[in-house]
Design a protein around this motif. Structure first.
Motif, PDB file in Angstrom:
ATOM      1  N   LEU A  87       0.848  -1.182   0.000  1.00  0.00           N
ATOM      2  CA  LEU A  87       0.000   0.000   0.000  1.00  0.00           C
ATOM      3  C   LEU A  87       0.887   1.235   0.000  1.00  0.00           C
ATOM      4  O   LEU A  87       1.804   1.342   0.816  1.00  0.00           O
ATOM      5  N   THR A  88       0.612   2.164  -0.915  1.00  0.00           N
ATOM      6  CA  THR A  88       1.337   3.429  -0.966  1.00  0.00           C
ATOM      7  C   THR A  88       0.311   4.555  -0.974  1.00  0.00           C
ATOM      8  O   THR A  88      -0.582   4.575  -1.816  1.00  0.00           O
ATOM      9  N   VAL A  89       0.450   5.471  -0.016  1.00  0.00           N
ATOM     10  CA  VAL A  89      -0.390   6.668   0.055  1.00  0.00           C
ATOM     11  C   VAL A  89       0.551   7.853  -0.032  1.00  0.00           C
ATOM     12  O   VAL A  89       1.487   7.962   0.756  1.00  0.00           O
ATOM     13  N   GLU A  90       0.305   8.731  -0.995  1.00  0.00           N
ATOM     14  CA  GLU A  90       1.175   9.891  -1.155  1.00  0.00           C
ATOM     15  C   GLU A  90       0.367  11.068  -1.677  1.00  0.00           C
ATOM     16  O   GLU A  90      -0.696  10.906  -2.272  1.00  0.00           O
ATOM     17  N   GLU A  91       0.884  12.257  -1.430  1.00  0.00           N
ATOM     18  CA  GLU A  91       0.260  13.459  -1.950  1.00  0.00           C
ATOM     19  C   GLU A  91       0.600  13.568  -3.432  1.00  0.00           C
ATOM     20  O   GLU A  91       1.737  13.346  -3.838  1.00  0.00           O
ATOM     21  N   PHE A  92      -0.395  13.923  -4.221  1.00  0.00           N
ATOM     22  CA  PHE A  92      -0.233  13.948  -5.672  1.00  0.00           C
ATOM     23  C   PHE A  92      -0.782  15.266  -6.210  1.00  0.00           C
ATOM     24  O   PHE A  92      -1.845  15.725  -5.800  1.00  0.00           O
ATOM     25  N   ASP A  93      -0.042  15.882  -7.111  1.00  0.00           N
ATOM     26  CA  ASP A  93      -0.434  17.153  -7.702  1.00  0.00           C
ATOM     27  C   ASP A  93      -1.012  16.878  -9.092  1.00  0.00           C
ATOM     28  O   ASP A  93      -0.291  16.485 -10.016  1.00  0.00           O
ATOM     29  N   LEU A  94      -2.306  17.070  -9.244  1.00  0.00           N
ATOM     30  CA  LEU A  94      -2.958  16.804 -10.528  1.00  0.00           C
ATOM     31  C   LEU A  94      -2.520  17.768 -11.621  1.00  0.00           C
ATOM     32  O   LEU A  94      -2.540  17.428 -12.796  1.00  0.00           O
ATOM     33  N   SER A  95      -2.109  18.975 -11.224  1.00  0.00           N
ATOM     34  CA  SER A  95      -1.733  19.959 -12.242  1.00  0.00           C
ATOM     35  C   SER A  95      -0.396  19.615 -12.904  1.00  0.00           C
ATOM     36  O   SER A  95      -0.173  19.953 -14.060  1.00  0.00           O
ATOM     37  N   THR A  96       0.497  18.943 -12.184  1.00  0.00           N
ATOM     38  CA  THR A  96       1.788  18.572 -12.775  1.00  0.00           C
ATOM     39  C   THR A  96       1.872  17.087 -13.080  1.00  0.00           C
ATOM     40  O   THR A  96       2.748  16.663 -13.820  1.00  0.00           O
ATOM     41  N   GLY A  97       0.968  16.298 -12.493  1.00  0.00           N
ATOM     42  CA  GLY A  97       1.020  14.851 -12.700  1.00  0.00           C
ATOM     43  C   GLY A  97       2.151  14.196 -11.938  1.00  0.00           C
ATOM     44  O   GLY A  97       2.669  13.162 -12.335  1.00  0.00           O
ATOM     45  N   ARG A  98       2.540  14.790 -10.819  1.00  0.00           N
ATOM     46  CA  ARG A  98       3.672  14.260 -10.045  1.00  0.00           C
ATOM     47  C   ARG A  98       3.275  14.047  -8.595  1.00  0.00           C
ATOM     48  O   ARG A  98       2.496  14.810  -8.028  1.00  0.00           O
ATOM     49  N   ALA A  99       3.892  13.055  -8.002  1.00  0.00           N
ATOM     50  CA  ALA A  99       3.766  12.849  -6.565  1.00  0.00           C
ATOM     51  C   ALA A  99       4.702  13.821  -5.867  1.00  0.00           C
ATOM     52  O   ALA A  99       5.647  14.343  -6.463  1.00  0.00           O
ATOM     53  N   GLU A 100       4.453  14.057  -4.602  1.00  0.00           N
ATOM     54  CA  GLU A 100       5.265  15.015  -3.848  1.00  0.00           C
ATOM     55  C   GLU A 100       6.746  14.622  -3.871  1.00  0.00           C
ATOM     56  O   GLU A 100       7.622  15.458  -4.010  1.00  0.00           O
TER      57      GLU A 100
END
Length: 182
Positions: A87-100
């Motif tokens: 299981l991986t939970v991470e913050e993700f930025d939809l505007s750049t398509g990148r995880a933190e």
């Protein structure tokens, strides 16, 4: 008086006819057994895939209901030790398509992407939580389970994006839903 060749024909099948019949029946049975074996393997693979999907959905639901923003766990399904999960939970930025974490790897640039594909406001100054609607939690569950051949494991990936809500807002939203009439 009857002719001797007529008596022989009326008496039954020749050895050649019986051998050809046995050969045809044998080939047919062999073909059916091969199809049955492949169908059995496909049914087992499908059953394992459905079990993995059910287990992944349970883990995904628990992760969605959790308030942890960053989390990486792995384990084995208690009811069925053949199924392992990550299981991986991470913050993700939809505007750049990148995880933190990806942003630290790319020093100020957008990697292979040209600037035309990245919104003008992407990667700008940090703003209030209400204005950062493009930040979400990406939750990914990877299930690994035995394949039909013992050398290779099968893998199922389930991924979900949920809005990022602070603990205070989540608690207030939960209370608000409880008090609303149905």
């Amino acid at each position: 008086m009857t002719h001797p060749s007529a008596d022989r024909r009326a008496g039954g099948f020749t050895l050649l006819e019986v051998m050809l019949t046995v050969l045809i029946v044998g080939i047919t049975i062999t073909a059916f057994l091969g199809v049955r074996g492949r169908a059995s393997n496909l049914a087992q693979r499908s059953a394992n895939h459905l079990k993995a999907l059910r287990y992944a959905e349970e883990i995904m639901t628990d992760a969605i209901l959790s308030t942890d923003l960053h989390n990486e766990q792995n384990g084995v399904v208690e009811d069925d030790a053949m199924f392992r999960w990550l299981l991986t939970v991470e913050e993700f930025d939809l505007s750049t398509g990148r995880a933190e974490d990806d942003e630290a790897d790319v020093a100020g640039g957008y990697g292979e992407f040209e600037s035309a594909f990245v919104p003008a406001d992407a990667g700008g100054e940090e703003e209030d939580d209400d204005e950062n609607l493009h930040l979400v939690r990406r939750i990914q569950v990877i299930m690994t389970y035995p394949g039909t051949d013992e050398e290779h494991d099968e893998e199922l990936t389930l991924e979900n994006y949920v809005p990022r809500i602070s603990e205070d807002n989540e608690f207030r939203a939960f209370q608000g839903n409880e008090n609303q009439p149905r």
